[in-house]
Design a protein around this motif. Structure first.
Motif, mmCIF file in Angstrom:
data_model
loop_
_atom_site.group_PDB
_atom_site.id
_atom_site.type_symbol
_atom_site.label_atom_id
_atom_site.label_comp_id
_atom_site.label_asym_id
_atom_site.label_seq_id
_atom_site.Cartn_x
_atom_site.Cartn_y
_atom_site.Cartn_z
ATOM 1 N N ASN A 70 46.680 39.627 45.387
ATOM 2 C CA ASN A 70 47.167 39.509 46.767
ATOM 3 C C ASN A 70 47.494 38.054 47.106
ATOM 4 O OD1 ASN A 70 47.078 42.184 47.419
ATOM 5 N ND2 ASN A 70 45.496 42.009 48.986
ATOM 6 N N ILE A 71 48.602 37.865 47.807
ATOM 7 C CA ILE A 71 48.979 36.549 48.327
ATOM 8 C C ILE A 71 48.864 36.614 49.847
ATOM 9 C CG2 ILE A 71 50.770 34.799 48.498
ATOM 10 C CD1 ILE A 71 49.812 35.140 45.671
ATOM 11 N N SER A 72 48.015 35.768 50.404
ATOM 12 C CA SER A 72 47.766 35.806 51.846
ATOM 13 C C SER A 72 48.401 34.620 52.551
ATOM 14 C CB SER A 72 46.258 35.824 52.123
ATOM 15 O OG SER A 72 45.663 36.992 51.597
ATOM 16 N N VAL A 291 46.567 48.166 47.923
ATOM 17 C CA VAL A 291 46.884 49.470 47.326
ATOM 18 C C VAL A 291 48.233 49.415 46.615
ATOM 19 C CG1 VAL A 291 47.432 51.871 47.850
ATOM 20 C CG2 VAL A 291 45.473 50.791 48.943
ATOM 21 N N VAL A 292 49.225 48.820 47.277
ATOM 22 C CA VAL A 292 50.550 48.670 46.664
ATOM 23 C C VAL A 292 50.446 47.811 45.404
ATOM 24 C CG1 VAL A 292 52.866 47.719 46.982
ATOM 25 C CG2 VAL A 292 51.776 48.995 48.835
ATOM 26 N N LYS A 300 42.545 47.224 39.864
ATOM 27 C CA LYS A 300 41.789 47.915 40.910
ATOM 28 C C LYS A 300 41.136 46.875 41.807
ATOM 29 C CE LYS A 300 40.003 51.714 42.709
ATOM 30 N NZ LYS A 300 40.843 52.768 43.317
ATOM 31 N N HIS A 301 41.367 46.996 43.115
ATOM 32 C CA HIS A 301 40.768 46.047 44.049
ATOM 33 C C HIS A 301 39.493 46.610 44.651
ATOM 34 C CE1 HIS A 301 42.575 48.709 47.057
ATOM 35 N NE2 HIS A 301 41.848 48.088 47.969
ATOM 36 N N ASN A 302 38.669 45.728 45.200
ATOM 37 C CA ASN A 302 37.462 46.127 45.928
ATOM 38 C C ASN A 302 37.758 45.990 47.416
ATOM 39 O OD1 ASN A 302 34.918 45.973 47.358
ATOM 40 N ND2 ASN A 302 33.921 45.755 45.372
ATOM 41 N N PRO A 303 37.920 47.094 48.130
ATOM 42 C CA PRO A 303 38.367 47.005 49.532
ATOM 43 C C PRO A 303 37.391 46.282 50.446
ATOM 44 C CG PRO A 303 37.710 49.248 48.981
ATOM 45 C CD PRO A 303 37.721 48.487 47.706
ATOM 46 N N THR A 332 53.182 39.286 47.676
ATOM 47 C CA THR A 332 52.335 39.832 46.613
ATOM 48 C C THR A 332 53.181 40.522 45.552
ATOM 49 O OG1 THR A 332 50.466 40.132 48.137
ATOM 50 C CG2 THR A 332 50.467 41.445 46.117
ATOM 51 N N ALA A 333 54.180 41.289 45.988
ATOM 52 C CA ALA A 333 55.077 41.954 45.029
ATOM 53 C C ALA A 333 55.828 40.926 44.189
ATOM 54 C CB ALA A 333 56.063 42.845 45.778
#
Length: 571
Positions: A70-72, A291-292, A300-303, A332-333
């Protein structure tokens, strides 16, 4: 917490993987640099605050969150929330609300609410994202056309009225540069180049504005340098300050009146609804992005860790002048497509922003405001998801279409706080309504011949969950039994839930039947639900209430109860 960072260290990435992530981080940094400035401007704050957000949040959240890729940073989803806060409470109020949202996100992660995205209905998400796109797009008309509007205050319709009345003041110079930038943004994807289209568009827009200002004597357009100013040690400069952000408590920054906003319970109370909205939207955006990203990267991420990481990032970002941040799907994509597999790519992206602030600040000041508006128009269009919106209207059930349009209109005409609250409320009501329709009670006549059931006994089959919405509907039929009935059997084999409303309804039925000298047999109810009834006082009573494990046992108990209560009746 820190799970993504720990795992990346534990797995000991190879040199090619490190190199790929460094290149991916540089690629995303190129994308995020102008976009972060544009989103900050759209949110009502100077562009450097968007850069501070991308830099600090990009690094902190990558190291503390639950996703590796993820890029925030600042996102378009926040614009419609942040702009009203800035207009009412200033930059100080915005950063305080961001810190509050960070605390809420941390509590959500600790409370294991990481599956939040799964309970938000699709029409709600599409409705408010489409509304956000419309609002962002509308607000860009002023700078895109160079309209003479001093202040864009008021609600959406007020702002729309201001734009309409200012149309005669269209500036052809601003419009020309904006149209050129927009044209490049629309055409560039057809070339399928690895160079980001918005980078090329802003470069050409800035170059065209600079050349025309040199060639044409009266040609002039507003730029980041002419619109925004800063002061460092008494020296006033234009555009973006070429220094790193410094630590400052958010409540020491100015409010809407220009004075330090301070910290008080009253301020926290006023900002709390906005902080809740920022936290919820940030959580949804981040988890949806994760999720995307899982689907694209195979990871797999940890929500819950992702929520905690987002909370830590939003808690720290305001201390360095950053606005609320969340994971950005587009960035992120781009990170994944460029080869990003580790938090390292997001860290490199943040460091690239840092270097950009130090080295490119003078050049960034030449970017025309109409070019930034053109970029935000494309962002707004992508945000609106028009295809999904139209498709939902065409194929969705009528109730879902109503929720979709309600969320859309509330986002546009009011604000995100109202839209999210009402949208979730409508979705909950519709869910309850649909669930109620799945629960029903019916008399079973076929069992009379199969099990030689006594004539004065009736069986009711109850299917589905019994809760505050369905209990009365499912159980009211039982209170209207025929006068000759002396035993009522409730087959509750398919009852999956029993809440307090259902317990009270069951208690009322048991008392009513007992007062009419009618026995009650509860068949095959799950033990955990029997325990609930016993706690409420619905216990086995000779001749009044009995429990059975099967229908055959229930029929036997019915015959026994019938003889005890009504020895004169024949089976």
């Amino acid at each position: 917490m820190f799970s993504a960072f720990k795992k990346s260290l534990h797995n000991k990435p190879s040199s090619p993987e490190i190199q790929a992530n460094v290149l991916a981080g540089l690629t995303v940094g190129v994308i995020a640099l102008p976009l972060s400035m544009a989103l900050a401007i759209a949110s009502g704050v100077p562009p450097q605050h968007g850069l501070y957000t991308a830099m600090v949040a990009g690094i902190v959240i990558a190291l503390t969150g639950g996703s590796k890729v993820n890029i925030s940073g600042p996102t378009a989803a926040f614009v419609v929330i942040l702009l009203p806060i800035v207009q009412k409470f200033g930059i100080g109020g915005l950063l305080v609300s961001g810190m509050m949202a960070g605390l809420i996100l941390i509590l959500m992660g600790i409370g294991k609410l990481g599956r939040l995205i799964e309970i938000v209905p699709y029409p709600v998400t599409v409705g408010f994202t489409a509304g956000i796109g419309v609002v962002i797009g509308t607000f860009q008309i002023k700078d895109f056309l160079g309209l003479n509007i001093e202040s864009m205050g008021g609600h959406y319709l007020d702002k729309l009225s201001l734009i309409f009345h200012a149309l005669p003041s269209i500036n052809w110079q601003e419009t020309l540069i904006g149209a050129l930038t927009l044209a490049v943004l629309l055409i560039w994807p057809r070339f399928r180049s690895k160079v980001p289209g918005h980078l090329v568009a802003l470069l050409l827009g800035s170059l065209a504005a600079w050349l025309l200002s040199r060639a044409v004597s009266d040609f002039s357009v507003a730029t980041i340098g002419s619109r925004f100013h800063f002061e460092i040690k008494g020296v006033i400069g234009n555009g973006i300050p070429p220094i790193l952000p410094s630590f400052e408590w958010p409540w020491n920054l100015p409010g809407a009146d220009g004075n330090p906003i301070g910290l008080s319970f009253n301020l926290v109370r006023l900002l709390f609804p906005s902080a809740i909205t920022i936290a919820i939207l940030g959580a949804l955006e981040s988890l949806l992005c994760a999720v995307v990203a899982d689907g694209m990267s195979g990871k797999k991420h940890n929500p819950n860790d992702e929520l905690i990481g987002q909370g830590i990032g939003n808690l720290l970002v305001p201390l360095f002048g950053g606005i609320p941040a969340t994971a950005a799907i587009a960035r992120t994509a781009a990170n994944i497509k460029a080869g990003g597999t580790l938090p390292l790519s997001s860290v490199v992206h943040g460091l690239f922003i840092l270097i950009g602030i130090l080295l490119l600040a003078p050049l960034l000041s030449y970017i025309p405001m109409s070019s930034m508006a053109a970029l935000l128009l494309i962002v707004a269009w992508n945000m609106s998801e028009a295809k999904h919106f139209i498709r939902t209207i065409k194929i969705a059930p009528r109730e879902d279409v109503f929720v979709l349009i309600a969320c859309f209109l509330l986002t546009v005409l009011f604000d995100m706080t109202v839209a999210v609250a009402v949208g979730m409320g409508l979705a909950a009501v519709l869910f309850i309504r649909r669930t109620i329709s799945l629960t029903h009670t019916s008399a079973i006549e076929s069992s009379r011949e199969a099990y030689d059931l006594p004539d004065h006994t009736v069986i009711y089959d109850i299917n589905g969950p019994l809760f505050f919405g369905s209990a009365q509907k499912a159980l009211k039929t039982i209170s209207t039994v025929q006068p000759d009935v002396r035993i009522v059997i409730l087959d509750m084999s398919e009852v999956t839930m029993l809440d307090m409303s259902a317990i009270v309804a069951m208690e009322s039925i048991a008392n009513d039947l007992s007062a009419r000298n009618i026995g009650l047999i509860i068949n095959n109810l799950q033990p955990r639900m029997i325990l609930k009834l016993r706690r409420a006082g619905i216990r086995k009573r000779i001749g009044k209430v009995a429990f059975s494990r099967s229908l055959e046992d229930g029929f036997g108990a019915a015959r026994k109860m019938l003889k005890e209560n009504n020895p004169g009746l024949e089976s």
